[in-house]
Design a protein around this motif. Sequence first.
Motif: not given
Length: 261
Positions: A15, A171, A201-202, A205-208, A228
């Motif tokens: 992360e 994403p 989450t960057d 607000h985009l989740n990877h 994750n």
Amino acid sequence: MEQDEKLRISLVQYEIAWENKQKNLDYIQKTISALSGKTDIIVLPEMCTTGFSMNSHNLAEPNDGNTITSIKQWSKQYNVALCGSYIAEDNGNYYNRGFFITPTDEHYYDKRHLFRMGSEPQYFSAGNEKVIFTYKGFNICLLICYDLRFPVWARNVDNGYDLLIYVANWPASRAKVWNALLTARALENMSYVCGVNRIGTDGNHLNHEGGSKLINAKGDEISAIGLNQEQVETVCISKAELEHFRAKFPVWKDADRFEIM
């Protein structure tokens, strides 16, 4: 019989701390130190010290800035090649610049396909040169994230490269595309393909979810990190196995040649 050339590749999925260069550099150094003597290449995600930020004006550095200076120092100190991308400034322009730094050499690639849906073309300039270089007997091509969607740019002509690397901030909402295209690039180019993605989450607000993996020329996943998970996985690839498959099933001899105007 010629000696089989092997290459140990470490995929580093983590992360990225948003726009916090020092925190990310500290993590990277700690990771490199732990891998000392155990690998040949360490692959980090796209914009590995900042996350996929459009704050290029404030975050950009020249090639002799702290980020690349540190990467070069660690490469020599730990005798390993380091690969990723960072926000670069060059002659007044900003680039999403890929780097492949070895103890004795350095290679750079400026991302050609800028992600318009994320406003990247407004803050960065596009590169126009595909870069292929040699390290420990393997010819390597480095591309970045959105480049994955454009197969002509990645076209492997006459087996010009043996390993195709994609560093990414891809994403989770488009994970299906990530998985499908990494496999497609390996199959159509008869090459190893390594894709390293971030998690978390960057600042947008985009989740990877990661999904970093290494695929062989037959489309088989020979290394895959769970979703994750902050994890490092090292895999060894064989030049002889690749060349044997290319000789046995020489699809590449019938490939169309494309020219980008």
